[in-house]
Design a protein around this motif. Structure first.
Motif, PDB file in Angstrom:
ATOM      1  N   ILE A  81     -27.531 -13.530  22.295  1.00  0.00           N
ATOM      2  CA  ILE A  81     -26.745 -13.934  21.032  1.00  0.00           C
ATOM      3  C   ILE A  81     -25.808 -14.993  21.444  1.00  0.00           C
ATOM      4  CG2 ILE A  81     -24.681 -13.109  19.852  1.00  0.00           C
ATOM      5  CD1 ILE A  81     -27.522 -11.524  19.724  1.00  0.00           C
ATOM      6  N   VAL A  82     -25.291 -15.313  20.427  1.00  0.00           N
ATOM      7  CA  VAL A  82     -24.433 -16.703  20.758  1.00  0.00           C
ATOM      8  C   VAL A  82     -23.707 -16.512  19.695  1.00  0.00           C
ATOM      9  CG1 VAL A  82     -24.528 -19.681  19.894  1.00  0.00           C
ATOM     10  CG2 VAL A  82     -26.282 -18.912  21.383  1.00  0.00           C
ATOM     11  N   THR A  83     -21.637 -17.151  20.449  1.00  0.00           N
ATOM     12  CA  THR A  83     -20.913 -16.746  19.648  1.00  0.00           C
ATOM     13  C   THR A  83     -20.245 -17.980  18.739  1.00  0.00           C
ATOM     14  OG1 THR A  83     -19.908 -15.226  20.515  1.00  0.00           O
ATOM     15  CG2 THR A  83     -18.543 -16.342  19.578  1.00  0.00           C
ATOM     16  N   LEU A  84     -20.425 -17.695  17.032  1.00  0.00           N
ATOM     17  CA  LEU A  84     -20.234 -19.715  17.107  1.00  0.00           C
ATOM     18  C   LEU A  84     -18.539 -19.814  17.407  1.00  0.00           C
ATOM     19  CD1 LEU A  84     -21.968 -18.779  14.129  1.00  0.00           C
ATOM     20  CD2 LEU A  84     -22.379 -20.031  15.202  1.00  0.00           C
ATOM     21  N   PRO A  85     -18.355 -21.278  17.923  1.00  0.00           N
ATOM     22  CA  PRO A  85     -17.027 -21.409  18.390  1.00  0.00           C
ATOM     23  C   PRO A  85     -15.908 -21.886  17.731  1.00  0.00           C
ATOM     24  CG  PRO A  85     -18.654 -23.579  18.919  1.00  0.00           C
ATOM     25  CD  PRO A  85     -19.831 -22.105  18.212  1.00  0.00           C
ATOM     26  N   PHE A  86     -16.229 -22.280  16.114  1.00  0.00           N
ATOM     27  CA  PHE A  86     -16.109 -22.301  15.104  1.00  0.00           C
ATOM     28  C   PHE A  86     -15.555 -21.470  14.562  1.00  0.00           C
ATOM     29  CE2 PHE A  86     -20.138 -24.579  14.900  1.00  0.00           C
ATOM     30  CZ  PHE A  86     -21.089 -23.413  13.694  1.00  0.00           C
ATOM     31  N   ASP A  87     -14.345 -21.305  13.184  1.00  0.00           N
ATOM     32  CA  ASP A  87     -14.417 -20.563  11.889  1.00  0.00           C
ATOM     33  C   ASP A  87     -15.335 -20.677  11.642  1.00  0.00           C
ATOM     34  OD1 ASP A  87     -11.203 -20.404  13.356  1.00  0.00           O
ATOM     35  OD2 ASP A  87     -10.466 -22.092  11.814  1.00  0.00           O
ATOM     36  N   LEU A 102     -28.101 -32.047  19.367  1.00  0.00           N
ATOM     37  CA  LEU A 102     -27.266 -31.634  18.309  1.00  0.00           C
ATOM     38  C   LEU A 102     -27.604 -31.840  17.062  1.00  0.00           C
ATOM     39  CD1 LEU A 102     -24.976 -35.632  18.428  1.00  0.00           C
ATOM     40  CD2 LEU A 102     -24.384 -33.254  19.489  1.00  0.00           C
ATOM     41  N   LEU A 103     -26.529 -30.376  16.110  1.00  0.00           N
ATOM     42  CA  LEU A 103     -26.818 -29.749  15.278  1.00  0.00           C
ATOM     43  C   LEU A 103     -25.819 -30.122  14.139  1.00  0.00           C
ATOM     44  CD1 LEU A 103     -28.166 -26.078  15.574  1.00  0.00           C
ATOM     45  CD2 LEU A 103     -28.969 -28.795  15.797  1.00  0.00           C
ATOM     46  N   CYS A 104     -26.102 -30.240  12.871  1.00  0.00           N
ATOM     47  CA  CYS A 104     -25.448 -31.298  11.814  1.00  0.00           C
ATOM     48  C   CYS A 104     -25.218 -30.029  11.103  1.00  0.00           C
ATOM     49  CB  CYS A 104     -25.274 -32.120  10.512  1.00  0.00           C
ATOM     50  SG  CYS A 104     -24.525 -32.581  10.212  1.00  0.00           S
ATOM     51  N   VAL A 105     -24.037 -29.288  11.119  1.00  0.00           N
ATOM     52  CA  VAL A 105     -23.686 -27.960  10.471  1.00  0.00           C
ATOM     53  C   VAL A 105     -23.072 -28.475   9.426  1.00  0.00           C
ATOM     54  CG1 VAL A 105     -24.384 -26.960  11.941  1.00  0.00           C
ATOM     55  CG2 VAL A 105     -22.341 -26.832  12.024  1.00  0.00           C
ATOM     56  N   CYS A 106     -23.066 -27.095   8.354  1.00  0.00           N
ATOM     57  CA  CYS A 106     -21.928 -27.144   7.166  1.00  0.00           C
ATOM     58  C   CYS A 106     -21.255 -25.420   7.523  1.00  0.00           C
ATOM     59  CB  CYS A 106     -22.005 -27.326   5.823  1.00  0.00           C
ATOM     60  SG  CYS A 106     -21.001 -27.435   4.201  1.00  0.00           S
ATOM     61  N   LEU A 107     -20.289 -26.231   6.749  1.00  0.00           N
ATOM     62  CA  LEU A 107     -19.665 -24.212   7.027  1.00  0.00           C
ATOM     63  C   LEU A 107     -18.889 -23.940   5.806  1.00  0.00           C
ATOM     64  CD1 LEU A 107     -15.632 -25.164   9.507  1.00  0.00           C
ATOM     65  CD2 LEU A 107     -18.252 -24.155  10.204  1.00  0.00           C
ATOM     66  N   LEU A 115     -20.428 -31.563  13.838  1.00  0.00           N
ATOM     67  CA  LEU A 115     -21.953 -31.735  14.564  1.00  0.00           C
ATOM     68  C   LEU A 115     -21.708 -30.947  15.500  1.00  0.00           C
ATOM     69  CD1 LEU A 115     -21.908 -35.415  15.190  1.00  0.00           C
ATOM     70  CD2 LEU A 115     -23.664 -34.418  14.246  1.00  0.00           C
ATOM     71  N   TRP A 116     -22.726 -30.245  16.252  1.00  0.00           N
ATOM     72  CA  TRP A 116     -22.188 -29.011  17.083  1.00  0.00           C
ATOM     73  C   TRP A 116     -23.504 -28.910  17.679  1.00  0.00           C
ATOM     74  CZ3 TRP A 116     -25.129 -23.594  15.854  1.00  0.00           C
ATOM     75  CH2 TRP A 116     -24.476 -22.669  16.587  1.00  0.00           C
ATOM     76  N   ASN A 117     -23.618 -29.006  19.919  1.00  0.00           N
ATOM     77  CA  ASN A 117     -24.482 -28.764  20.323  1.00  0.00           C
ATOM     78  C   ASN A 117     -24.522 -27.320  21.247  1.00  0.00           C
ATOM     79  OD1 ASN A 117     -25.637 -28.123  23.153  1.00  0.00           O
ATOM     80  ND2 ASN A 117     -25.158 -31.097  23.212  1.00  0.00           N
ATOM     81  N   PRO A 118     -25.706 -26.368  20.719  1.00  0.00           N
ATOM     82  CA  PRO A 118     -25.667 -25.490  20.825  1.00  0.00           C
ATOM     83  C   PRO A 118     -25.664 -24.519  22.618  1.00  0.00           C
ATOM     84  CG  PRO A 118     -26.933 -25.706  19.683  1.00  0.00           C
ATOM     85  CD  PRO A 118     -26.875 -27.330  19.443  1.00  0.00           C
ATOM     86  N   THR A 119     -25.577 -25.646  22.953  1.00  0.00           N
ATOM     87  CA  THR A 119     -25.605 -25.649  24.716  1.00  0.00           C
ATOM     88  C   THR A 119     -24.842 -25.795  25.136  1.00  0.00           C
ATOM     89  OG1 THR A 119     -28.421 -26.629  24.190  1.00  0.00           O
ATOM     90  CG2 THR A 119     -26.952 -26.217  26.954  1.00  0.00           C
ATOM     91  N   THR A 120     -24.339 -27.252  25.202  1.00  0.00           N
ATOM     92  CA  THR A 120     -22.717 -27.077  25.328  1.00  0.00           C
ATOM     93  C   THR A 120     -21.449 -26.390  25.028  1.00  0.00           C
ATOM     94  OG1 THR A 120     -21.957 -28.985  24.439  1.00  0.00           O
ATOM     95  CG2 THR A 120     -23.468 -28.858  26.537  1.00  0.00           C
ATOM     96  N   THR A 121     -22.027 -25.724  23.166  1.00  0.00           N
ATOM     97  CA  THR A 121     -20.819 -24.909  22.789  1.00  0.00           C
ATOM     98  C   THR A 121     -20.259 -26.309  22.251  1.00  0.00           C
ATOM     99  OG1 THR A 121     -19.024 -23.991  23.693  1.00  0.00           O
ATOM    100  CG2 THR A 121     -21.358 -22.952  23.494  1.00  0.00           C
ATOM    101  N   ALA A 122     -20.277 -27.475  22.297  1.00  0.00           N
ATOM    102  CA  ALA A 122     -18.815 -28.375  22.192  1.00  0.00           C
ATOM    103  C   ALA A 122     -18.934 -28.571  20.544  1.00  0.00           C
ATOM    104  CB  ALA A 122     -19.172 -29.513  22.409  1.00  0.00           C
ATOM    105  N   PHE A 123     -18.109 -29.441  19.589  1.00  0.00           N
ATOM    106  CA  PHE A 123     -18.889 -29.368  18.228  1.00  0.00           C
ATOM    107  C   PHE A 123     -17.554 -29.990  17.785  1.00  0.00           C
ATOM    108  CE2 PHE A 123     -15.124 -25.922  18.275  1.00  0.00           C
ATOM    109  CZ  PHE A 123     -14.671 -25.631  17.223  1.00  0.00           C
ATOM    110  N   THR A 345     -29.679 -30.075  25.354  1.00  0.00           N
ATOM    111  CA  THR A 345     -29.354 -31.356  25.841  1.00  0.00           C
ATOM    112  C   THR A 345     -28.015 -31.261  25.949  1.00  0.00           C
ATOM    113  OG1 THR A 345     -29.017 -32.712  24.085  1.00  0.00           O
ATOM    114  CG2 THR A 345     -31.160 -32.296  24.551  1.00  0.00           C
ATOM    115  N   VAL A 346     -27.549 -32.184  26.367  1.00  0.00           N
ATOM    116  CA  VAL A 346     -25.807 -32.482  27.092  1.00  0.00           C
ATOM    117  C   VAL A 346     -25.152 -33.418  26.469  1.00  0.00           C
ATOM    118  CG1 VAL A 346     -25.826 -31.129  29.385  1.00  0.00           C
ATOM    119  CG2 VAL A 346     -26.301 -33.695  28.946  1.00  0.00           C
TER     120      VAL A 346
END
Length: 351
Positions: A81-87, A102-107, A115-123, A345-346
């Protein structure tokens, strides 16, 4: 490893999994500095683009999960399970494009692009006060690419009030720039549906399909060097049913899964050679697939086998007589069940 030359440490750590790199940054200041360089990220990414580092990310109303891919059985492994790091609101997130981890996602509740890296959780949020980086589902199109300077960029094609506009976001500059976009007037109709962009050989490719039987289907190309758009033909598939073209980059060659039909469908695999499509193979007789499952279908190709999947598992396997692909890529969007294959990736969404 403390006594090893820094060059040797670099060579070793560019070959370890991305999550190990993240943990290794806390070893010492020297390692943190080394692992944070653009050279390290670039080399590590190039060595990470292998099937064993690929993961399947699936999002529904309750969970966001990452699955291993079990190549022996060609199925999804146990999920984490992954916790989404953004609202977000009830995981209401659309995955629009993916490239090098990198994933480009839309809220969907705000229409903001990230832009979101689900491995590092950075966005990184891409929206601006003047409404750039705002995505409207079923009207817009998104493509991710990287230029020769290793700057990751987002192409956003917007359809608004009878006009097309296109913008390119630069990760390096943290800035959106307008790009001239010329196309036929009839493509402004909301009956035309854009695919996500697929990056291959210095060009972003999109399918543009009219959403009715016998409608017009084309491929739109964006040259990342000249910043010019052009149109090429769609593969010559039957127009007796709905048509869907799924583009994939396989070893820097563009392929398309062309799906046609009504209640039962056929799938052909095509490859692009100098703006002309060549059929690689036709799908043999397959079990009927109901129209209700169409939107959930994705396609995996790896080691000479072709898999047609839905969110619950494998529908069927086709053995291919062509050269081994040794890669696995699916559609980045499932109707009602969103997901993507990404490589761990990083690569950072921001500089």
């Amino acid at each position: 490893m403390a006594d090893l030359p820094i060059e040797t440490i670099f060579e070793i750590l560019t070959r370890v999994p991305a999550k190990v790199v993240g943990r290794s940054k806390s070893v010492c200041k020297e390692w943190y500095a080394l692992l944070s360089t653009r050279d390290f990220t670039r080399v590590h990414c190039s060595r990470s683009l292998v099937s064993s580092n690929q993961r399947v990310l699936l999002i529904d109303d309750l969970t966001c999960s990452v699955h291993l891919i079990i190549f022996q059985s060609y199925d999804y492994g146990p999920r984490s399970i992954v916790t989404l790091p953004f609202d977000h609101q009830n995981n209401d997130v659309s995955i629009l494009s993916h490239l090098n981890g990198l994933l480009c996602v839309c809220l969907n509740h705000t229409n903001e692009l990230l832009l979101w890296n689900p491995t590092t959780t950075a966005f990184k949020r891409l929206s601006t006060p003047d409404s750039l980086g705002i995505y409207i589902n079923n009207l817009d199109a998104i493509g991710l690419y990287a230029d020769d300077a290793d700057d990751y960029k987002v192409l956003h094609i917007k359809r608004r009030c009878g006009v097309y506009e296109s913008y390119v976001y630069s990760r390096e500059l943290n800035f959106w720039r307008n790009i001239p976009f010329l196309t036929r007037q009839e493509y402004l109709s909301p009956n035309f549906y854009w695919s996500p962009g697929t990056f291959c050989g210095g060009t972003l490719y999109f399918t543009l399909c009219e959403c009715w039987v016998g409608g017009t289907n084309v491929v739109i190309c964006f040259d990342i060097n000249t910043k010019q758009f052009k149109e090429i033909s769609f593969p010559p598939v039957p127009s007796t049913g709905f048509v869907q073209g799924v583009l994939v980059n396989v070893k820097n060659e563009l392929h398309m899964f062309a799906t046609t039909g009504w209640f039962e469908i056929t799938i052909d695999l095509w490859t692009l050679k100098e703006d002309y499509w060549i059929k690689v193979l036709s799908c043999p007789p397959i079990p009927p697939i109901s129209l209700s499952l169409w939107g959930d279908i994705t396609h995996y190709v790896t080691n000479g086998n072709w898999f047609v999947m839905i969110k619950l598992g494998k529908l069927f396997t086709i053995e291919m007589d062509t050269k081994p692909f040794e890669i696995l890529y699916p559609v980045t969007w499932f109707r009602g069940y969103k997901g993507a294959v990404f490589v761990e990736t990083v690569v950072s969404p921001s500089i």
